[in-house]
Design an enzyme around this catalytic site. Sequence first.
Site, PDB file in Angstrom:
ATOM      1  N   HIS A   1       0.850  -1.188   0.000  1.00  0.00           N
ATOM      2  CA  HIS A   1       0.000   0.000   0.000  1.00  0.00           C
ATOM      3  C   HIS A   1       0.888   1.240   0.000  1.00  0.00           C
ATOM      4  O   HIS A   1       2.106   1.138   0.026  1.00  0.00           O
ATOM      5  CB  HIS A   1      -0.984  -0.006   1.178  1.00  0.00           C
TER       6      HIS A   1
ATOM      7  N   HIS B   1       1.376   3.916   2.093  1.00  0.00           N
ATOM      8  CA  HIS B   1       1.886   4.642   3.250  1.00  0.00           C
ATOM      9  C   HIS B   1       3.405   4.796   3.174  1.00  0.00           C
ATOM     10  O   HIS B   1       4.116   3.885   2.742  1.00  0.00           O
ATOM     11  CB  HIS B   1       1.481   3.954   4.552  1.00  0.00           C
TER      12      HIS B   1
ATOM     13  N   ASP C   1       5.845   4.660   5.186  1.00  0.00           N
ATOM     14  CA  ASP C   1       6.743   3.711   5.842  1.00  0.00           C
ATOM     15  C   ASP C   1       6.757   2.354   5.140  1.00  0.00           C
ATOM     16  O   ASP C   1       7.303   1.377   5.676  1.00  0.00           O
ATOM     17  CB  ASP C   1       6.415   3.565   7.330  1.00  0.00           C
ATOM     18  N   HIS C   2       6.183   2.304   3.937  1.00  0.00           N
ATOM     19  CA  HIS C   2       6.246   1.122   3.083  1.00  0.00           C
ATOM     20  C   HIS C   2       6.819   1.450   1.705  1.00  0.00           C
ATOM     21  O   HIS C   2       7.164   0.541   0.957  1.00  0.00           O
ATOM     22  CB  HIS C   2       4.856   0.499   2.916  1.00  0.00           C
TER      23      HIS C   2
ATOM     24  N   HIS D   1      -7.537  -1.195   5.879  1.00  0.00           N
ATOM     25  CA  HIS D   1      -6.496  -0.301   6.399  1.00  0.00           C
ATOM     26  C   HIS D   1      -6.365   0.897   5.473  1.00  0.00           C
ATOM     27  O   HIS D   1      -6.364   2.048   5.916  1.00  0.00           O
ATOM     28  CB  HIS D   1      -5.184  -1.070   6.498  1.00  0.00           C
TER      29      HIS D   1
ATOM     30  N   ASP E   1       0.003  -4.240   6.228  1.00  0.00           N
ATOM     31  CA  ASP E   1      -0.597  -3.805   7.484  1.00  0.00           C
ATOM     32  C   ASP E   1      -2.021  -4.312   7.674  1.00  0.00           C
ATOM     33  O   ASP E   1      -2.763  -3.764   8.490  1.00  0.00           O
ATOM     34  CB  ASP E   1      -0.604  -2.272   7.550  1.00  0.00           C
TER      35      ASP E   1
ATOM     36  N   HIS F   1       5.316  -5.144  10.487  1.00  0.00           N
ATOM     37  CA  HIS F   1       5.710  -4.500  11.750  1.00  0.00           C
ATOM     38  C   HIS F   1       5.859  -5.530  12.868  1.00  0.00           C
ATOM     39  O   HIS F   1       5.183  -6.558  12.877  1.00  0.00           O
ATOM     40  CB  HIS F   1       4.662  -3.466  12.176  1.00  0.00           C
TER      41      HIS F   1
END
Length: 262
Positions: free
Chosen positions: A62, A64, A66-67, A120, A137, A175
Site C-alpha cells: 500500500h 503509506h 513507511d512502506h 487499512h 498492514d 511490523h
Amino acid sequence: MWSYRHQNFTVHQFPALKDNYIYLIDVHNSETLIAVDPAEAVSVSHYCNEMGVKLTHIINTHHHWDHTDGNKALKQKFDCLVIGAADDAHRIPELDIPVSEHAPPEIAGLNIKVLELPGHTSGHIAYLIDDALFCGDVLFGGGCGRIFEGTPAQMWSSLNQLAQLVGSTKVYCAHEYTLPNLRFALTVDPDNKALIERINHDSQARMDGQPTIPSTIALEVATNPFLRPLNRTFCSHYAKHAGFALNATLVFTDIRKRKDNF
C-alpha cells in the site's frame, strides 16, 4: 538479518525504522531479488551489497510512506521495477507495473497471487507467493491494522479472506507489534490457552533478540483477537457479554474499537 528458505525462494528479513520489517525475496536459480515494502533505501542497499545481488523488483502492499519511502532511491540506484496496486497507482511512488487480483505480476516464474484487502487503506493488497504471505498492514502478529480508509465490514472481509488460506502459510507482516497486540488480546480472550502459550513463546523470542514474525495463518486464527470471531463459541460468548446479537462483523467491530482505545 534472518533468513527463511521456501521451495523456490529464500526470504531475508531485517528491521527498519522503529518497528518495521523489510523483506528481500531471493529467487532460487535466478538473478531476481525482490524488496517488499522498502521503508527506507539505506538498509536495503546495504544488504544487497552484502549479498552481492542487484535489486530487480520492489513490491508494495500500500501507499503509506513507511512502506514506500525507499522506492525512489532504490529505483535510481538499481533501475528496479516498482509494483503496486492498480487502485493505488496514483499514490505509490515510482510505480511501473500496476497489479490486481486478476492481473498479478509475472516475476521469474514465481506463483504470485494478488489478494485485494481493503480496510487499512482503500487500495491495500497482499502478495501470496507459494506458502508465503506478504500482507503489509492488514494482518499483524496478534493484531490487524487500523481502519483508516475502509470500513469495519471491509476489514473483516479482508481478514476472513486471509483466514481461509492454508494454515501453514507463513505470515510476513510489516511490523513488530506482536507483544503489545497479545497483551490486548489477553483482555479479550483471557481463557485462551493457545494465546497464553504464544505470549510466553513470543516474549522469550523478543528477550533473545529474535523476531516474532513470521507467524502462521493457523496461529493467527487460534490466537489473534481479530480472527477469533470466526470461532462460534468465542463469538457467541463475546456478543452475549457485550449485549448485542450474534454477528461476527459486529464482534470484530467492537474489538477493533476497543483496541483503538487500549
